[in-house]
Design a protein around this motif. Sequence first.
Motif, PDB file in Angstrom:
ATOM      1  N   ILE A 511      31.148  49.954  42.115  1.00  0.00           N
ATOM      2  CA  ILE A 511      30.025  49.347  43.329  1.00  0.00           C
ATOM      3  C   ILE A 511      30.840  48.232  43.733  1.00  0.00           C
ATOM      4  O   ILE A 511      30.961  47.860  44.967  1.00  0.00           O
ATOM      5  N   LEU A 512      31.582  47.087  43.036  1.00  0.00           N
ATOM      6  CA  LEU A 512      32.289  46.088  43.131  1.00  0.00           C
ATOM      7  C   LEU A 512      33.668  46.141  43.886  1.00  0.00           C
ATOM      8  O   LEU A 512      34.423  47.053  43.040  1.00  0.00           O
ATOM      9  N   GLU A 513      34.177  45.528  44.545  1.00  0.00           N
ATOM     10  CA  GLU A 513      35.620  45.486  44.927  1.00  0.00           C
ATOM     11  C   GLU A 513      36.472  44.891  43.820  1.00  0.00           C
ATOM     12  O   GLU A 513      35.883  44.075  43.200  1.00  0.00           O
ATOM     13  N   GLU A 514      37.707  44.955  43.977  1.00  0.00           N
ATOM     14  CA  GLU A 514      38.544  44.385  42.972  1.00  0.00           C
ATOM     15  C   GLU A 514      38.460  42.953  42.901  1.00  0.00           C
ATOM     16  O   GLU A 514      38.549  42.433  41.833  1.00  0.00           O
ATOM     17  N   ASN A 515      38.384  42.448  44.224  1.00  0.00           N
ATOM     18  CA  ASN A 515      38.326  40.792  44.223  1.00  0.00           C
ATOM     19  C   ASN A 515      37.043  40.450  43.901  1.00  0.00           C
ATOM     20  O   ASN A 515      36.976  39.393  43.327  1.00  0.00           O
ATOM     21  N   GLU A 516      36.030  41.363  44.015  1.00  0.00           N
ATOM     22  CA  GLU A 516      34.664  40.853  43.427  1.00  0.00           C
ATOM     23  C   GLU A 516      34.617  40.947  42.083  1.00  0.00           C
ATOM     24  O   GLU A 516      34.120  39.870  41.294  1.00  0.00           O
ATOM     25  N   VAL A 517      35.503  41.783  41.425  1.00  0.00           N
ATOM     26  CA  VAL A 517      35.185  42.053  39.888  1.00  0.00           C
ATOM     27  C   VAL A 517      36.157  40.675  39.462  1.00  0.00           C
ATOM     28  O   VAL A 517      35.520  40.222  38.626  1.00  0.00           O
ATOM     29  N   ARG A 518      37.318  40.381  40.051  1.00  0.00           N
ATOM     30  CA  ARG A 518      38.060  39.332  39.459  1.00  0.00           C
ATOM     31  C   ARG A 518      37.231  37.905  39.885  1.00  0.00           C
ATOM     32  O   ARG A 518      37.064  37.052  38.775  1.00  0.00           O
TER      33      ARG A 518
END
Length: 601
Positions: A511-518
């Motif tokens: 659901i979250l983008e990679e930058n949001e996960v970081r």
Amino acid sequence: MIIRARTPEGQLRIEIEPSSSVAELVQKIVKAGSFSSRIDVFLDPPQSKSLAARIDVSLASVPLRHGDMVYVAFAKDGDVQTPAPRVVDTARPLIVEQDPVDNILEKQKGIVKRDRDVRFCRHGSSGMCDYCMPLEPYDAKYLEENKIKHMSFHAYIKQLTAQSKATSSKFIPPLDDFDFSVKMPCPSKSHDPYPNGICTKCQPSSITLQPQGFRMVDHIEFEDPSIIENIVHFWRTTGTQRFGYLYGRYEVYDKVPLGVKAIVCAVYEPPQLNEHDAIQLLLPDAAEAKIDQVAKQLGLCRVGMIYTDLLDSGKGNGLVVCKRHEASYFLSSAECLFSAEMQNKHLTKTRYAPTGTFGSRFVTCVITGNREGAIDIESYQVSNVAMAMERDKIVEACVKPDLMRVQASTSEKYVPEVFYKYKNQYSIMVKEPAKPTFPVDYLLVTVTHGFPQTPAPFFDKQNAFPIENRDALGVDAGLTALEKRLKQYDRDLVQALSDFHALLFLSQSGILEENEVRLMLDVVRTKDAGAAAQLSHSGGWMSMLEIAKQTSSGQQQRGTGSAHNAAGSSAPPPVEWDCRHCTFRNSGGHDSCDICGLPRD
């Protein structure tokens, strides 16, 4: 003299006269390694000083002395036709990205300070004598008096480097791994490869087993008792054993000179089949790489593994059976091989080894019963010899768990002779051949464990998110559980996200983008409220909240509908349908998707 040459294809030993030229050394390396490509020779991996114009210079003038190590690399296309050896001063360790705790400890002397002895010291308060002078961190008498069975890794390095400095002004990486395989091709080039021929130059030396005098990790510290309680709870609930990987970090351990402790912050439980007396891991685990990446961004790493070996006493008093003791075994031969395999996969980076790696800090913890019948933890590592024997496939598990079996030599594999020493009934040290078995205890290194006096856990242990891969308990580690945790912490997003299992779920949900996960992982690592506010306003996070809300309400509606249908007459079987949002095929009968929670139409 002998010059050691580390090449991309292995290590060579070159016999050459000090008066020989650099060109002759290069020719001998090419011949010994049977290289078809041009090579460059260096004395350090950075390759900083070239001797391309000094091919005719003697080795003594370089200078190169007996025992020095040179490093060989293949020349790139477009280089000069003549090999261009490069030599630099070796009076420094290799440049390796070590763990931060190693960078700290290698700068410390580690000497053990002693107070003035009132019985023997005959000097003033500013003086010093043999009774009060500081001790080296590897002092045998000090270790024995303080019941330290194994010296620390960095104390072992201090001991080795102190001895080498007495004989040479040049630094030579003192740590060498064991190699029990036949050298192919033979350095002498005088016979056919094994099994058609073998000689003393390619044949591995015999192995004499003895307890390892040092350990890579001196102590294991579990940040919170709930880390152990969660695993034991699975056994109490199902009656089956459980396995997990330990994630944490390394810090200085001040109870041992130059000691290292592994701090365990969380446990990841991979997919597995659990029995009352066995555990089967479902490999490969597709999520393993992602979990290691999440841990790395949190400043953590995989430090070991833990599993249960519990059996209820059957007396109804809550006690368990003591299965592992000195008259039985501590780690079985099969467990020992598994620990060696895992340690070979998690090598320790160090600049004091020519290869850049030496040993492993990966630990093995077993939750089992002690002599009093209480549940306790036993912590071990296996020795570097055990790692090499497992890597070279010269030992195998034995039917008797306290014995390790040595394999026999075949036409495909040569197994060196293995010996072990012990005291017989007359207290005389005897050297016995391992034909075909030897005690597993020779391969074990014990590690202490405990809990901090003032716990300050990295993750929040309240309102814990369900642990992954616990289908046997009917655990729902999904969006509904996540929404419940977020509500419990209201608007404190930093605290709500401070759960290892919740972070694993969100990072793999898609659901979250990679930058949001970081950004999410940075929020937990830094406890930054500003970053948490930025995450809460991101598109992926808001979508996740909406999906979680829809999922929770959909499950409530299905629960009400199921109760209504149970009270009424039988209904026709539901028709399967594909969600137009996430493409999941639902079993039918309800108007929202089981995965994303969005409406059917």
